[in-house]
Design a protein around this motif. Structure first.
Motif, short mmCIF file in Angstrom:
data_model
loop_
_atom_site.label_atom_id
_atom_site.label_comp_id
_atom_site.label_asym_id
_atom_site.label_seq_id
_atom_site.Cartn_x
_atom_site.Cartn_y
_atom_site.Cartn_z
N MET A 27 -117.67 -73.20 6.41
CA MET A 27 -117.43 -74.49 6.99
C MET A 27 -117.43 -74.37 8.52
N THR A 28 -118.18 -75.24 9.18
CA THR A 28 -118.27 -75.18 10.64
C THR A 28 -117.00 -75.74 11.27
N THR A 29 -116.80 -75.42 12.54
CA THR A 29 -115.60 -75.85 13.25
C THR A 29 -115.99 -76.65 14.49
N PRO A 30 -115.02 -77.33 15.10
CA PRO A 30 -115.32 -78.08 16.33
C PRO A 30 -115.73 -77.18 17.50
N ASP A 31 -115.47 -75.89 17.39
CA ASP A 31 -115.80 -74.95 18.46
C ASP A 31 -117.22 -74.40 18.34
N LEU A 32 -118.01 -74.98 17.45
CA LEU A 32 -119.37 -74.52 17.22
C LEU A 32 -120.27 -75.01 18.35
N ARG A 33 -121.06 -74.10 18.90
CA ARG A 33 -121.92 -74.46 20.03
C ARG A 33 -123.10 -73.49 20.13
N LEU A 34 -124.07 -73.88 20.95
CA LEU A 34 -125.19 -73.02 21.29
C LEU A 34 -124.97 -72.49 22.70
N GLU A 35 -125.32 -71.23 22.91
CA GLU A 35 -125.25 -70.64 24.25
C GLU A 35 -126.62 -70.10 24.63
N THR A 36 -127.00 -70.31 25.88
CA THR A 36 -128.19 -69.68 26.43
C THR A 36 -127.97 -68.17 26.41
N ILE A 37 -129.01 -67.43 26.12
CA ILE A 37 -128.91 -65.96 26.12
C ILE A 37 -128.83 -65.49 27.57
N THR A 38 -127.78 -64.74 27.87
CA THR A 38 -127.52 -64.23 29.22
C THR A 38 -127.17 -62.75 29.12
N GLY A 80 -123.82 -69.56 4.48
CA GLY A 80 -123.17 -70.47 3.56
C GLY A 80 -122.03 -71.27 4.16
N ARG A 81 -121.93 -71.30 5.47
CA ARG A 81 -120.83 -71.99 6.15
C ARG A 81 -121.30 -73.17 7.01
N GLY A 82 -122.57 -73.55 6.89
CA GLY A 82 -123.07 -74.70 7.63
C GLY A 82 -123.72 -74.37 8.96
N TYR A 83 -123.81 -73.09 9.31
CA TYR A 83 -124.38 -72.73 10.60
C TYR A 83 -125.89 -72.98 10.66
N GLY A 84 -126.58 -72.78 9.55
CA GLY A 84 -128.01 -73.06 9.51
C GLY A 84 -128.29 -74.54 9.71
#
Length: 158
Positions: free
Chosen positions: A1-12, A95-99
């Motif tokens: 299950m995804t959370t409100p803290d889910l985000r994308l980050e630029t690769i650095t 299986g946690r919604g990340y896809g």
């Protein structure tokens, strides 16, 4: 299950090692390139074509995606396409919604740039991700690319 803290980050340089550590399940390795290969491809493409991102939940890296933006699909200038190029969800995080989050994020980025379709390719067969992409609304186009099935998702403008 995804959370409100889910985000994308630029690769650095700060998160590169975390991105490189993302590994899919062993039975999926034949169907998707490792993150290092994707980042190398991003580096050799014209600026702005590849859109690599680390998927992070809280402080935990859970996956990697790379989109392609306005790529010359037929390599003759007749059609530009955008879509999901790579999706690597860490084996232990599947299986946690990340896809789903990754696909929705790429679709939102394409829509924000005025795109009306999101493309993806997948390894065909019973061990491939066709069912996953179908559940998200992708339809096969009847094309193949490098032996993979090409699918398209129609994007509704907000």
């Amino acid at each position: 299950m995804t959370t409100p803290d889910l985000r994308l980050e630029t690769i650095t340089p700060r998160n590169l090692e975390a991105a490189l550590a993302i590994r899919v399940r062993p039975d999926q390795e034949h169907a998707v390139e490792p993150v290092a290969h994707s980042l190398a491809e991003a580096y050799v493409r014209p600026a702005g074509v590849a859109w690599p991102r680390l998927i992070v939940d809280g402080d935990r890296p859970v996956g990697f995606l790379m989109a392609f933006l306005d790529i010359d699909w037929h390599q003759d200038g007749t059609e530009c396409r955008s879509g999901l190029w790579r999706l690597n969800i860490a084996a232990e995080e599947q299986g946690r919604g990340y896809g789903r989050f990754a696909v929705e994020s790429v679709a939102r980025e394409i829509r924000g740039r005025g795109g009306e379709q999101c493309y993806v390719t997948w390894h065909p067969g019973p061990d491939g991700p066709e069912a996953f992409y179908s559940r998200l609304g992708f339809q096969p186009t009847g094309e193949t690319s490098g032996g993979q099935t090409v699918g398209v998702l129609e994007l509704k403008q907000a």
